[in-house]
Design an enzyme around this catalytic site. Structure first.
Site, short mmCIF file in Angstrom:
data_model
loop_
_atom_site.label_atom_id
_atom_site.label_comp_id
_atom_site.label_asym_id
_atom_site.label_seq_id
_atom_site.Cartn_x
_atom_site.Cartn_y
_atom_site.Cartn_z
N GLU A 375 0.78 -1.19 -0.10
CA GLU A 375 -0.10 -0.27 0.01
C GLU A 375 0.85 1.40 -0.10
O GLU A 375 0.73 2.05 0.93
CB GLU A 375 -0.94 -0.06 1.43
N GLU A 454 -4.02 -9.15 0.19
CA GLU A 454 -4.72 -8.94 1.45
C GLU A 454 -6.23 -8.67 1.30
O GLU A 454 -6.79 -7.91 0.74
CB GLU A 454 -4.18 -7.31 2.13
#
Ligand code: GAL
Length: 754
Positions: A375, A454
């Site tokens: 991220e 994820e």
């Protein structure tokens, strides 16, 4: 060593590390070691190796600064032979500075928290300690392997080298031998060998078969270095059509993300703790682990090789733009603040940290991909400044190891993130929490190779074994998971996990999923604040005790019949009130009985929620569930009994023989009633007393809000369970651990120290 001082400090509401850092104390620490160097060290090259120091280390030997590393997750080596004083005392001093806080989005620990090693070798050495072995091709009859052995000479005198290697199978039988001779140029060389292995046994999660490559390096005729390298023969590829393939077969990734702390031990490397963690995940049916979000200790990779886990090896959590997080100093605090993590070091250190990590990790057959980030702000906002870095990172990885895919765990929550130039250099794109975009993106970018890096797990933000009946009642689920209906927030906590599972099971183009997380970890108690000081995301708690969700994944991922009933059945005072009873199962249908009376058969309907559900008026007694296969045959059973008052503590040890100081024995204490039924509701404080030959390393109960010390000898139970971890105290023999609490009959267990 290894050591984490932060876990030895009390949980402190005012800690500058905030909840993300587990409310523990970080700061600055000094380590000093006084030692004499044996005379025979003068004949060897002496290397001092730190597996990792968290963080900003400075290393001094006999008053001279020899190096250090700002990042905490990288192995670093120092040649110390010339600085050693023989015949007198040497002083090694290490300064560790983890004072810049808040320093991370999750607990890091502080200190020399990985192994420290002294290596004695000749002056001509195998680069990176091991040859790099790759599988060129393999089938049932023959495997072709490529062996590259880098050689570096520390003195200009060395001229020629000979590398002799032998490949042995697990039983020690010789499968192949080879030899390469050559000249060193400017102190460097590379031996290239190609091996053929008849009837190879391939490495896979089901059969993690390892060969052993034994290598001897000779310089100008004398033996100067050796290596024993575990080798897994396997081949793999990623496709846009149907995901990940291992040894020619599609293997869906049934993955978990893990952080690297080991619960009450803190963030320290420990082989037994790591082996246990992996075993708990494997028993759930998991075949893959994403190392979140930084390189793990090397022992973890070795265990993944040995135990059969596919690894996504994440190298960076942050690049040059710092992440921000909610300060959460108090509830509803919406202030965001920057995290003092890696961004300040990235530009100066990424190249070196990357290279050292790949050279350390590439020999592990378990690794299937390197992830260059999680991220990243640069990815989310398509920062053009990041592209040259990305290109450089991908180029370097492919130069050092052209056999693994390069990926990044990406976020798609910002406009433009769906099609940024960022993905052009990656082999595959990891999607974090973006299941809803799969179909659209597969249609728009048909060549993109995608996996769920994820994904939401089924964690209702509750503690293991503690139930909110109103919350459970919202799970009388009528949502149609096949249509991906929007999930309203009251159901989202359970159902988005079920939805995610359904999508990954049905969409073969996605390489698989990695749930967040396999195990609770210290820090990041999101969405809560003090006294919550560890995460709630795990499908096991910080002790490794399964939450109900664990059985959901086991029912989806493993082949064995699974039938797990919850909640507990001790609801004194609620007699007659309807209580929602749920089961996770891979049976076709199940029938629930209360005190022998059927409460109905519930069918497993794949179009709906992935759990079975009954509503039963509470009466104490025994709940029994029987599971049936499609032919109507009984295949599994589970039972919950209303327990009486606590009467006794029962101990069970996972390992009863300890061989060395690093091996740990995990002891579970269970509170039971007079009939031996587990008592789920009381929380007596249990005190553990080991005999002299054993030492307590830590205690835990998996409660994210427990703020007593984990380096202690006592702890209350949660849901009837707590954990005590012991190691040997130096003596050999058989020693007993006793667990006592008030009037309860104490429990004992015996551990043998060999
Ligand atoms: C993700 C992040 C993880 C963890 C998780 C919590 O976005 O990558 O590190 O913070 O959220 O839900």
């Amino acid at each position: 060593m290894p050591h984490d001082w932060s876990i030895e400090t009390p949980f402190d509401r005012d800690s500058p590390a905030l909840g993300r850092g587990g409310y523990l104390t970080m700061g600055v620490g000094w380590y000093r070691k006084r030692f004499t160097a044996p005379a025979y060290w003068t004949e060897r090259d002496v290397d001092l190796r730190f597996g990792g120091i968290y963080r900003r280390s400075e290393i001094w030997l006999n008053g001279k600064l020899i190096g250090g590393r700002p990042g905490g997750y990288v192995e670093h080596n120092y040649r110390i032979g010339d600085l050693l004083m023989f015949g007198q005392e040497n002083v090694l001093a290490v300064r560790v500075d983890n004072s810049l806080q808040p320093g991370s989005r999750a607990y890091t620990g502080s200190g020399i928290n990985r192994e420290v090693t002294v290596l004695l070798r000749g002056n001509v050495q195998i680069e990176g300690d091991h040859p790099f072995v790759t599988t060129v091709s393999a089938d049932g009859t023959l495997a072709k392997l490529r062996i590259r052995c880098g050689i570096r000479a520390l003195s200009a005198d060395a001229k020629s080298y000979t590398v002799k290697t032998a490949l042995l199978d697990r039983e020690g039988r010789l499968c192949w031998t080879g030899q390469a001779d050559g000249e060193l140029t400017a102190g460097a060389g590379e031996a290239r060998l190609d091996a053929s292995v008849p009837s190879p046994r391939l490495w896979s999660p089901e059969d993690p078969y390892l060969y052993r490559l034994v290598t001897e390096l000779y310089a100008d005729g004398s033996l100067t270095d050796t290596a024993e390298t575990p080798c897994g023969i396997r081949y793999m590829c990623w496709t846009a059509e149907d995901g990940f393939h291992l040894n020619g077969r599609r293997v869906p990734l049934k993955g978990v993300c893990l952080h690297q702390d080991n619960g009450c031990l803190g963030a320290v490397e420990n082989r037994s703790a790591e082996a246990r963690k992996i075993a708990i995940m494997k028993q759930m049916g998991c075949n893959a682990i994403r190392l979140s979000h930084d390189p793990f200790p090397e022992s973890f990779l070795t265990l993944c090789d040995e135990m059969g886990i596919l690894v996504v090896d994440e190298i960076f959590e942050e690049w040059f733009t710092p992440k921000r997080m909610l300060a959460l100093r108090k509830d509803r605090d919406k202030e965001t603040i920057p995290v003092n993590y890696y961004a300040a070091f990235f530009k100066d250190w990424y190249a070196r940290d990357l290279r050292d990590t790949i050279l350390r990790d590439r020999r592990h057959p378990s690794i299937i991909a390197y992830s260059v980030g999680n991220e990243l702000i640069e990815q989310r906002f398509s920062d053009p400044e990041a592209i040259p870095y990305l290109q450089d990172i991908c180029r370097e990885i492919r130069t050092l190891d052209g056999t693994r895919a390069v990926t990044c765990a990406c976020c798609f929550d910002v406009e433009g993130a769906d099609n940024s130039p960022f993905y052009q250099d990656l082999d595959l794109v990891g999607y974090n929490y973006a299941e809803a975009l799969y179909d659209e993106h597969l249609a728009r970018f048909p060549d993109r190779k995608i996996f769920g890096s994820e994904n939401t797990s089924i964690t209702p933000f509750l503690k293991r074994g503690v139930y909110d009946l109103d919350d459970l009642s919202k799970l009388q689920c009528t949502i149609d998971l096949t249509r991906g209906e929007s999930i309203d927030s009251s159901k989202a906590r359970h159902l988005s996990g079920e939805y995610s599972m359904r999508l990954h099971q049905s969409n073969k183009r996605i390489g698989g999923m990695f749930i967040w997380t396999g195990m609770d970890y210290l820090g990041e108690p999101t969405p809560y604040t003090w006294p919550s000081r560890s995460s709630y995301f795990g499908v096991t708690d910080t002790c490794g005790f399964p939450k109900d969700a664990y059985y959901f994944y086991q029912s989806c991922w493993s082949d064995k019949p699974v039938l797990h009933l919850f909640p507990h059945w001790n609801w004194e005072g609620l007699e007659g009130r309807p209580i929602d009873v749920l089961a996770y199962t891979n049976c076709d249908s199940a029938e629930l009985f209360l005190n022998g009376v059927s409460q109905g058969i519930c069918r497993f309907d794949p179009r709906q929620g992935m759990h079975l559900h009954w509503r039963v008026p509470y009466n104490p007694g025994t709940l029994t569930v029987r599971g049936y296969d499609p032919a109507g045959e009984l295949c599994a059973e589970d039972r919950i009994v209303t327990a009486g008052p606590p009467a006794e503590i029962r101990l069970s040890a996972e390992q009863t023989v300890l061989h060395d100081l690093y091996e740990l024995c995990y002891i579970t204490a269970r509170v039971v009633d007079a009939a031996g039924n587990p008592v789920p509701v009381d929380a007596p404080r249990i005190t553990f007393t080991p005999e002299d030959g054993l030492e307590i390393v830590g205690v835990d109960n998996g409660d994210p809000t427990y703020t007593g010390m984990l380096k202690s000898d006592s702890i209350p139970t949660l849901g009837g369970l707590c954990l005590c971890v012991v190691r040997r105290g130096g003596r050999t023999g058989r020693f007993t651990v006793t667990a006592a609490s008030g009037d309860l009959k104490p429990g004992t267990v015996t551990v043998c120290c060999e």
